[in-house]
Design a protein around this motif. Structure first.
Motif, mmCIF file in Angstrom:
data_model
loop_
_atom_site.group_PDB
_atom_site.id
_atom_site.type_symbol
_atom_site.label_atom_id
_atom_site.label_comp_id
_atom_site.label_asym_id
_atom_site.label_seq_id
_atom_site.Cartn_x
_atom_site.Cartn_y
_atom_site.Cartn_z
ATOM 1 N N ALA A 3 -12.639 5.568 -9.311
ATOM 2 C CA ALA A 3 -12.127 4.787 -8.272
ATOM 3 C C ALA A 3 -13.134 4.511 -7.096
ATOM 4 O O ALA A 3 -13.872 5.495 -6.717
ATOM 5 C CB ALA A 3 -10.935 5.341 -7.807
ATOM 6 N N LEU A 42 -4.775 4.994 -3.905
ATOM 7 C CA LEU A 42 -5.051 3.834 -4.802
ATOM 8 C C LEU A 42 -3.921 2.712 -4.485
ATOM 9 O O LEU A 42 -3.000 2.827 -3.955
ATOM 10 C CB LEU A 42 -4.759 4.447 -6.227
ATOM 11 C CG LEU A 42 -5.649 5.557 -6.656
ATOM 12 C CD1 LEU A 42 -4.995 5.842 -8.066
ATOM 13 C CD2 LEU A 42 -7.041 5.163 -6.637
ATOM 14 N N PRO A 43 -4.583 1.579 -5.252
ATOM 15 C CA PRO A 43 -3.613 0.256 -5.038
ATOM 16 C C PRO A 43 -2.399 0.349 -5.739
ATOM 17 O O PRO A 43 -2.462 1.281 -6.710
ATOM 18 C CB PRO A 43 -4.726 -0.861 -5.594
ATOM 19 C CG PRO A 43 -5.991 -0.344 -5.585
ATOM 20 C CD PRO A 43 -5.878 1.250 -5.746
ATOM 21 N N ARG A 87 -13.572 0.362 2.987
ATOM 22 C CA ARG A 87 -12.898 -0.020 4.056
ATOM 23 C C ARG A 87 -13.773 -0.663 5.386
ATOM 24 O O ARG A 87 -14.422 0.718 5.766
ATOM 25 C CB ARG A 87 -11.829 0.787 4.536
ATOM 26 C CG ARG A 87 -11.012 1.102 3.453
ATOM 27 C CD ARG A 87 -9.819 2.225 3.828
ATOM 28 N NE ARG A 87 -9.024 2.828 2.523
ATOM 29 C CZ ARG A 87 -7.984 2.478 2.631
ATOM 30 N NH1 ARG A 87 -7.291 2.344 3.568
ATOM 31 N NH2 ARG A 87 -7.186 2.971 1.422
ATOM 32 N N ASN A 89 0.774 -1.332 0.022
ATOM 33 C CA ASN A 89 -0.044 -0.115 -0.109
ATOM 34 C C ASN A 89 0.729 1.155 -0.150
ATOM 35 O O ASN A 89 2.085 1.042 0.450
ATOM 36 C CB ASN A 89 -1.091 -0.030 1.299
ATOM 37 C CG ASN A 89 0.042 -0.028 2.760
ATOM 38 O OD1 ASN A 89 0.132 0.887 3.254
ATOM 39 N ND2 ASN A 89 -0.167 -1.380 2.984
ATOM 40 N N SER A 113 -13.353 2.748 -3.173
ATOM 41 C CA SER A 113 -12.893 1.980 -2.080
ATOM 42 C C SER A 113 -13.640 2.142 -0.814
ATOM 43 O O SER A 113 -14.220 2.943 -0.496
ATOM 44 C CB SER A 113 -11.424 2.821 -1.422
ATOM 45 O OG SER A 113 -10.759 2.225 -0.490
ATOM 46 N N ASN A 154 -11.197 -2.649 -3.402
ATOM 47 C CA ASN A 154 -11.141 -1.511 -4.244
ATOM 48 C C ASN A 154 -11.392 -1.969 -5.732
ATOM 49 O O ASN A 154 -11.405 -3.123 -5.965
ATOM 50 C CB ASN A 154 -9.545 -1.423 -4.267
ATOM 51 C CG ASN A 154 -8.792 -0.563 -3.215
ATOM 52 O OD1 ASN A 154 -9.464 0.679 -3.061
ATOM 53 N ND2 ASN A 154 -8.017 -1.070 -2.570
ATOM 54 N N HIS A 191 -11.109 -4.952 2.952
ATOM 55 C CA HIS A 191 -10.954 -3.454 2.172
ATOM 56 C C HIS A 191 -11.310 -4.248 0.985
ATOM 57 O O HIS A 191 -10.690 -5.299 0.187
ATOM 58 C CB HIS A 191 -9.546 -3.278 2.577
ATOM 59 C CG HIS A 191 -9.321 -2.131 1.494
ATOM 60 N ND1 HIS A 191 -7.789 -1.591 1.329
ATOM 61 C CD2 HIS A 191 -9.852 -1.103 1.126
ATOM 62 C CE1 HIS A 191 -8.017 -0.335 0.522
ATOM 63 N NE2 HIS A 191 -9.310 -0.012 0.393
#
Length: 600
Positions: free
Chosen positions: A227, A119-120, A231, A61, A229, A208, A206
């Motif tokens: 994007a 971002l990943p 969590r 990450n 995400s 993405n 998590h």
């Protein structure tokens, strides 16, 4: 600290005798908003983390990757960067601006959400880190600097699958694909991460999604970034010490949709962009019984920018107009809206056959709920040779309080609607040495902040309340990146050192604590002993203003052969007991095994 100084001297002498020509960064154009410049012509403190650098570290990450950068304080609360706060040069997490391909993903609720859209790493081309007063370039949230994540623009068709597992029940599965068509190209990514947690109530899940596309390539290219995400994580002691019966739990959902393009008309270059950033944060005090205490915050940011530049005989003029509308709906903070309109103007003069460059500029902002403000600044550069540049920048910067600062309340905390906006006057003097194999940077900096917002109380019986205090911050920062070959073995060395001194004008007890790094040493060494094998060792030393210090070592080993990559990452090898956030102990030894396959 004498041993670190002697170590640095030894490596510098070794560098002089083993330098080689390996072009790494000189061709990178730093994608600032208006005037784009090659990395080695910029008169600011800028550091670049490339995708290859991240691979060598073996991290999963962005938060872990930024740990290796001098002057960056990433205070993580657990593993895999599930929640982490970004600090630059002793500022606060609210004073760091994060961008994705130039889109500003700041959140009006709190800077705690800055990294929700980090971002990943599989979709990242590079990370640009701009330090120092950057308000005249990016606006009010770039108080101590800005970090821009640049996504991949690969033109090769591919599918990459990755799977990892390790300590604390960690499991990571990812797939990243790229498709290049006649008039468009597309990148897509999906990943899932989970863990049982390394201590009570620190499990997480998590998810993405990322899509990056370039459309209409043959005419006017349109860039799309999308994007999402989500969590979900146990948040034990994340916001202070809680009773044994409490089981805090948090779910965040962050998304971004942005469109941008770039086109030229004569000597003009135009860069319009529009975007929508949304964040939802649900906090439950006892996860098994949400009815006892629950917060739900939803924030939206809708923004449009029209930036451009004009080249003439007297240099490059940069200009821009930005409009942002922020909206919040919250059962704790209430419902509110904020509008910000900012006009940007700057000009780069190059004198004496480009030996001297001078870039004055100003940003003027209208705030719907605070006083309007102007942020003037100037960058100066002196090119002593093709490899050596001396630079300086001076500027004003500004930040309005978040809605958490103004309105948040719980049994121990009470917001302050009378807060003043933070203001600072910052200065920097630096030197850069750039060769094809070496990048060396050293800088002195000073920042005088009025109305710094920190949470304080006089006695344990009082509420924690955000108050305005004055802080003077001064320091020194240096970094070295060096590629060399020794006895036919490829090596890369990164060394960084930071000294920060905060002078605070209050004796009240601090909750979050400015508690910046006083001394920071980062060391990263990568070596390829055998074909296909790469070993990387990382070391961090931190001493905080509280005089607490710690040493942490990480090790990554990677094997690459054609389309397959296998790696083993070991973090905190020697089981150091340490805290980055005041209340959350970091995990001891953490081992992660992984395999990646490229279906070309």
């Amino acid at each position: 600290m004498k041993r670190y100084f002697l170590l640095a001297v030894f490596f510098l002498s070794f560098i002089v005798s083993n330098a080689q020509e390996l072009d790494t960064l000189s061709n990178i154009i730093v994608s600032s908003t208006r005037i784009d410049l090659p990395f080695n012509e910029n008169s600011r403190t800028i550091q670049i983390i490339t995708a290859e650098d991240i691979k060598k570290l073996g991290v999963t990450n962005i938060a872990d990757a930024l740990q290796q950068v001098a002057g960056i304080d990433v205070r993580r609360q657990g593993i895999n960067g599930m929640q982490a706060d970004l600090y630059i040069r002793g500022g606060s997490f609210d004073q760091t601006l994060l961008l994705i391909d130039g889109f500003k993903v700041d959140d009006p609720q709190t800077g705690h959400h800055t990294m929700n859209l980090a971002l990943p790493i599989e979709v990242i081309k590079r990370i640009e880190i701009i330090k120092g007063p950057a308000a005249r370039i990016f606006g009010q949230n770039a108080f101590t600097g800005a970090i821009n994540i640049v996504t991949n623009d690969t033109k090769e068709n591919s599918i990459v699958a990755k799977i990892q597992g390790g300590s604390f029940g960690q499991f990571i599965a990812e797939v990243t694909g790229a498709v290049n068509l006649e008039d468009s190209n597309h990148l897509f990514h999906f990943s899932k991460q989970s863990s049982d947690g390394y201590r009570k109530n620190t499990d997480f899940d998590h998810t993405n999604f990322v899509i990056r596309s370039q459309l209409n390539k043959s005419k006017l290219p349109i860039n799309l970034i999308s994007a999402y995400s989500e969590r979900e994580f146990g948040a034990q002691n994340f916001y202070g010490v809680t009773s044994a019966a409490a089981l805090p739990y948090e779910v965040t959902q962050a998304s971004l949709i942005g469109l941008s393009t770039e086109f030229k008309k004569g000597n003009f270059t135009f860069k319009p962009r529009v975007y929508w950033r949304r964040n939802q944060d649900e906090y439950i005090f006892i996860r098994t019984n949400p009815s006892i205490y629950r917060n739900l915050h939803i924030t939206n940011k809708i923004a449009g920018e029209f930036n451009g530049s004009y080249e003439s005989k007297i240099g490059i003029t940069g200009f821009g107009l930005e409009f942002s509308k922020y909206m919040i709906q919250s059962n704790n903070l209430g419902d509110a809206e904020r509008e910000i309109t900012t006009l940007f103007l700057e000009h780069r003069f190059e004198l004496f056959d480009k030996v001297v460059d001078i870039t004055p500029g100003v940003a003027v902002s209208y705030f719907s709920d605070f006083d309007n403000s102007a942020f003037p600044g100037i960058d100066l550069g002196l090119k002593l040779s093709d490899r050596i540049r001396i630079y300086s920048n001076v500027g004003y910067t500004y930040r309005v309080p978040t809605y958490t600062d103004l309105n948040y309340s719980d049994p121990s905390t009470l917001g302050n609607p009378n807060l003043e906006a933070e203001r600072a006057f910052a200065q920097e003097l630096g030197l850069k040495y750039h060769a094809n194999s070496i990048d060396l940077n050293a800088a002195f900096f000073n920042r005088n902040t009025e109305n710094f917002i920190d949470y304080r109380r006089a006695t344990p019986a009082d509420f924690w309340r955000p108050v305005n205090v004055n802080v003077e911050t001064k320091g020194f920062e240096s970094s070295l990146k060096y590629n060399f070959t020794w006895k036919k073995i490829k090596n890369q060395l990164n060394i960084g050192y930071t000294y920060i001194d905060d002078n605070i004008d209050t004796n009240l007890t601090s909750k979050n604590g400015i508690n910046s790094m006083r001394h920071q040493m980062v060391f990263n060494y990568n070596i390829q002993l055998f074909k296909g094998f790469s070993q990387n060792i990382s070391y961090r030393y931190v001493e905080r203003t509280s005089r607490i210090s710690y040493n942490v070592y990480d090790l990554n080993t990677t094997f690459r052969s054609k389309n397959i990559e296998i790696n083993m990452l070991v973090q905190n090898i020697f089981n150091t007991e340490y805290f980055e956030n005041t209340f959350v102990p970091m995990p001891k030894g953490n081992v992660l095994f992984g395999m990646k396959y490229n279906f070309k």
